[in-house]
Design a protein around this motif. Structure first.
Motif, short mmCIF file in Angstrom:
data_model
loop_
_atom_site.label_atom_id
_atom_site.label_comp_id
_atom_site.label_asym_id
_atom_site.label_seq_id
_atom_site.Cartn_x
_atom_site.Cartn_y
_atom_site.Cartn_z
N ARG B 131 0.63 34.01 64.53
CA ARG B 131 -0.73 33.51 64.35
C ARG B 131 -0.79 32.61 63.12
NH1 ARG B 131 -5.11 38.08 63.57
NH2 ARG B 131 -4.38 38.57 65.66
N ARG B 132 -0.12 33.06 62.09
CA ARG B 132 -0.12 32.31 60.86
C ARG B 132 0.52 30.91 61.06
NH1 ARG B 132 -1.10 34.73 56.53
NH2 ARG B 132 -0.37 36.75 57.21
N GLU B 133 1.62 30.93 61.76
CA GLU B 133 2.32 29.65 61.98
C GLU B 133 1.46 28.70 62.82
OE1 GLU B 133 5.91 30.98 63.72
OE2 GLU B 133 6.77 31.70 61.83
N ARG B 134 0.82 29.28 63.81
CA ARG B 134 0.00 28.45 64.69
C ARG B 134 -1.19 27.86 63.91
NH1 ARG B 134 -1.37 28.56 70.17
NH2 ARG B 134 0.75 29.21 70.53
N VAL B 135 -1.84 28.68 63.12
CA VAL B 135 -3.01 28.21 62.38
C VAL B 135 -2.59 27.14 61.38
CG1 VAL B 135 -4.79 28.87 60.72
CG2 VAL B 135 -4.31 30.33 62.69
N ARG B 136 -1.47 27.35 60.72
CA ARG B 136 -1.00 26.34 59.77
C ARG B 136 -0.74 25.00 60.46
NH1 ARG B 136 3.38 29.98 56.65
NH2 ARG B 136 1.97 31.09 55.25
N ARG B 137 -0.11 25.14 61.59
CA ARG B 137 0.23 23.90 62.32
C ARG B 137 -1.04 23.17 62.73
NH1 ARG B 137 3.43 26.05 65.66
NH2 ARG B 137 2.06 26.28 67.45
N GLU B 138 -1.99 23.91 63.25
CA GLU B 138 -3.20 23.25 63.75
C GLU B 138 -4.09 22.76 62.61
OE1 GLU B 138 -3.30 22.39 66.68
OE2 GLU B 138 -1.63 23.64 67.34
N MET B 139 -4.10 23.49 61.53
CA MET B 139 -4.87 23.01 60.37
C MET B 139 -4.25 21.73 59.82
SD MET B 139 -7.59 24.78 59.58
CE MET B 139 -7.92 24.59 57.84
N GLY B 140 -2.91 21.72 59.90
CA GLY B 140 -2.22 20.52 59.43
C GLY B 140 -2.48 19.31 60.31
N GLU B 141 -2.86 19.56 61.52
CA GLU B 141 -3.13 18.47 62.45
C GLU B 141 -4.52 17.87 62.23
OE1 GLU B 141 -1.16 17.09 64.82
OE2 GLU B 141 0.47 18.31 64.00
N LEU B 142 -5.37 18.59 61.51
CA LEU B 142 -6.72 18.09 61.29
C LEU B 142 -6.71 16.90 60.35
CD1 LEU B 142 -8.88 21.33 60.79
CD2 LEU B 142 -8.82 19.84 62.80
N PRO B 143 -7.55 15.94 60.57
CA PRO B 143 -7.69 14.86 59.60
C PRO B 143 -8.15 15.43 58.25
CG PRO B 143 -8.76 14.28 61.67
CD PRO B 143 -8.38 15.73 61.78
N PRO B 144 -7.70 14.87 57.18
CA PRO B 144 -8.02 15.44 55.86
C PRO B 144 -9.50 15.62 55.62
CG PRO B 144 -6.35 13.74 55.67
CD PRO B 144 -6.82 13.71 57.10
N GLU B 145 -10.32 14.67 56.05
CA GLU B 145 -11.75 14.79 55.78
C GLU B 145 -12.37 15.95 56.54
OE1 GLU B 145 -10.26 12.25 57.14
OE2 GLU B 145 -11.19 11.72 59.04
N GLN B 146 -11.84 16.21 57.76
CA GLN B 146 -12.34 17.35 58.53
C GLN B 146 -11.86 18.68 57.91
OE1 GLN B 146 -11.50 16.89 62.74
NE2 GLN B 146 -12.24 14.77 62.76
N ARG B 147 -10.63 18.65 57.53
CA ARG B 147 -10.07 19.85 56.89
C ARG B 147 -10.85 20.15 55.60
NH1 ARG B 147 -4.66 22.19 56.66
NH2 ARG B 147 -4.43 23.30 54.69
N GLN B 148 -11.18 19.07 54.88
CA GLN B 148 -11.86 19.26 53.61
C GLN B 148 -13.22 19.95 53.79
OE1 GLN B 148 -13.60 15.76 51.81
NE2 GLN B 148 -13.15 16.50 49.74
N VAL B 149 -13.98 19.52 54.76
CA VAL B 149 -15.31 20.13 54.91
C VAL B 149 -15.18 21.60 55.32
CG1 VAL B 149 -16.52 17.98 55.39
CG2 VAL B 149 -15.53 19.26 57.30
N LEU B 150 -14.19 21.87 56.13
CA LEU B 150 -14.00 23.29 56.52
C LEU B 150 -13.61 24.13 55.30
CD1 LEU B 150 -12.19 23.52 59.97
CD2 LEU B 150 -14.57 24.00 59.38
N GLU B 151 -12.70 23.60 54.52
CA GLU B 151 -12.25 24.36 53.34
C GLU B 151 -13.37 24.53 52.32
OE1 GLU B 151 -7.48 23.30 53.34
OE2 GLU B 151 -8.84 22.23 51.97
N MET B 152 -14.17 23.50 52.15
CA MET B 152 -15.27 23.61 51.19
C MET B 152 -16.30 24.64 51.67
SD MET B 152 -15.72 19.58 50.18
CE MET B 152 -16.78 19.75 48.77
#
Lengths: 315, 197
Positions: B131-152
């Motif tokens: 699960r961890r590997e899958r989530v990392r991979r998919e989070m890495g696939e997100l555009p940075p701006e999308q990832r940023q809003v989720l992380e914030m």
């Protein structure tokens, strides 16, 4: 949206994200976003809630310190009163979404929430066991203390008895010493009085010598000291042999009215004798020592051993 | 909903079964749940708080809450793992706000003690590791701006408006990025989500 999703799904997604701030820590689970609530919207809300719950799995896991787990288990295995003593945390403020949701659980029929019954509490037994162990330990400690105290008391008693015996012995010795000292003092006073009498200027001295030519004890001698008051006197005898069996020596003062007994005495071979008194018959003119069979004889009946001569003054 | 098997756990007991036993005051069950999820919860709390000590406290609080109030868990709302994660996140965000820390590092270098990453091999559930590997991979696939809003939103506890203000982008843009990111993740992680349902 550009990918063709419905606005309803968008609202559900945004509500799920906003619900993070509104009370995702609700003990019953995350708030379900998205009014109005339909089966579809509930499913969507659940899906996106799970997506959010997956986010931290991207993080590198951190192994907790071993003591943290031990501390947790120690805390939960301590007094289980935590569960009852600690008030249940207040439910978080309802979110916009949760206000529109029924307060009841969202469990579908036939799938009850986890664990609605609890096993009987075991902490009273654990507490009782701890108390019993503590009482047992305390009893043992008290018994040890009591035994120790008893040993100390017994030792003290022995010491006291020993001390009492020692003091009693010392006291007895002191009494003996005092008695001896008293006797010594009396003897000393007696000797001092005799010496004072013998050395007084007015003392009259008479020598006692064996009587007649056929004297029974020719080596016997005596000196009679008579004070000026003619009452106090001291008679010093030497060379008298022990009296034969059944006989005793008697001293007689020869007064004008006749001989007066002044007592009887014995003699030891080689030891001088001293007789003394504070009384003397009036008009005594001489003294005589006889050997009598009857100590209570009132007149001389036995052989005469010594007789005094003419008195004279030393001063 | 089928229980999630955890093959590498000694008992291979599902999360829900373990939670049920913990509610029934079985310390071993709570210990098993702890073994299974504490590393992830600790990483999450450390990510939010930036300090190892505070993160450890948060994890303790979460599992104490499970012990005392686990009966309030509602399986209709979330899986056990999501429930634990959102509990830990909420606790950490609360602690962060109480502490009034405005700036915090997002890097583990900021931790007051070097974290011991990664549970020992074989201890972590295979399922969780995948699960961890899958989530990392998919989070890495997100555009940075999308990832940023989720992380914030998730790690900093910011609202959409706060994210907009902080990122200096319109609120609508934040919402769009959020929606896009969430939908991509839902699609990419559908197998993972399905296992949780």
């Amino acid at each position: 949206m550009s990918n063709g999703e419905t606005p309803s799904e968008d609202r559900t997604i945004l509500a799920a994200v906003e619900a993070l701030e509104a009370g995702a820590s609700s003990a019953g689970g995350p708030s379900s976003p998205g009014p109005p609530q339909t089966a579809e919207s509930e499913t969507l809300a659940r899906l996106y809630t799970e997506v959010l719950g997956l986010l931290p799995f991207e993080l590198e896991p951190i192994a907790p310190a071993p003591e943290s787990r031990a501390r947790l288990l120690a805390r939960i295995q301590g007094p289980e009163a935590r569960a009852t003593a600690e008030p249940a945390p207040a439910a978080p403020a309802p979110s916009r979404v949760s206000r529109e949701m029924p307060a009841a659980r969202l469990s579908p029929p036939g799938r009850p929430a986890v664990a609605t019954t609890r096993r009987p509490r075991r902490w009273p037994l654990a507490l009782a066991a701890v108390l019993a162990l503590a009482a047992l330990g305390l009893s043992g400690w008290l018994y040890q203390q009591l035994s120790r105290e008893r040993a100390v008391v017994a030792s003290l008693r022995r010491d006291v008895e020993s001390e009492r015996a020692r003091v009693a012995a010392a006291l007895a010795a002191a009494r003996d010493l005092r008695t001896a000292a008293g006797k010594g003092l009396a003897d000393r006073r007696d000797l001092e009085e005799k010496l004072a009498l013998m050395t007084s200027p007015a003392v009259q001295v008479s020598a006692l010598r064996p009587a007649g030519r056929s004297a029974l004890q020719p080596a016997a001698r005596g000196i009679l000291f008579v004070a000026a008051d003619h009452q106090h006197w001291v008679l010093s005898l030497h060379g008298l042999q022990p009296a034969p069996e059944g006989r005793t020596y008697k001293l007689w003062f020869m007064a004008k009215q006749g001989p007066v007994s002044s007592g009887d005495f014995t003699a030891r071979p080689g030891e001088p004798l001293e007789l003394s008194s504070q009384t003397m018959p009036d008009n005594t003119v001489a003294a005589m020592v006889t050997l009598e069979q009857d100590p209570a004889a009132s007149v001389p009946t036995g052989p005469e051993i010594l007789r005094s001569g003419k008195p004279y003054e030393t001063g | 909903m089928n229980p999630i098997p955890t093959p590498s756990s000694p008992e291979s007991i599902s999360d829900q079964a373990l939670l049920r036993q913990a509610v029934e005051r079985q310390p071993d069950a709570l210990g098993a749940l702890y073994n299974r999820y504490a590393p992830t919860l600790l990483a999450l709390a450390a990510r939010i708080l930036g300090t190892r000590a505070d993160a450890e406290e948060v994890v303790q609080e979460v599992f104490l809450r499970v012990w005392d109030h686990g009966g309030r868990y509602d399986p209709a709302r979330s899986s056990v793992s999501t429930w634990l994660i959102l509990l830990a996140r909420s606790r950490a965000i609360d602690r962060l706000r109480t502490r009034k820390v405005v700036e915090r590092t997002h890097e583990t270098a900021g931790l007051d003690a070097p974290p011991e990453h990664a549970s020992p091999e074989g201890v972590e559930s295979v399922l969780i590791r995948e699960r961890r590997e899958r989530v990392r991979r998919e989070m890495g696939e997100l555009p940075p701006e999308q990832r940023q809003v989720l992380e914030m939103a998730f790690y900093e506890g910011l609202s959409q408006s706060e994210i907009a203000a902080k990122a200096e982008v319109p609120l609508g843009t934040v919402k769009t990025r959020t929606l896009l990111a969430m939908k991509k993740l839902r699609a990419a992680l559908r197998d993972e989500v399905r296992q949780l349902l």
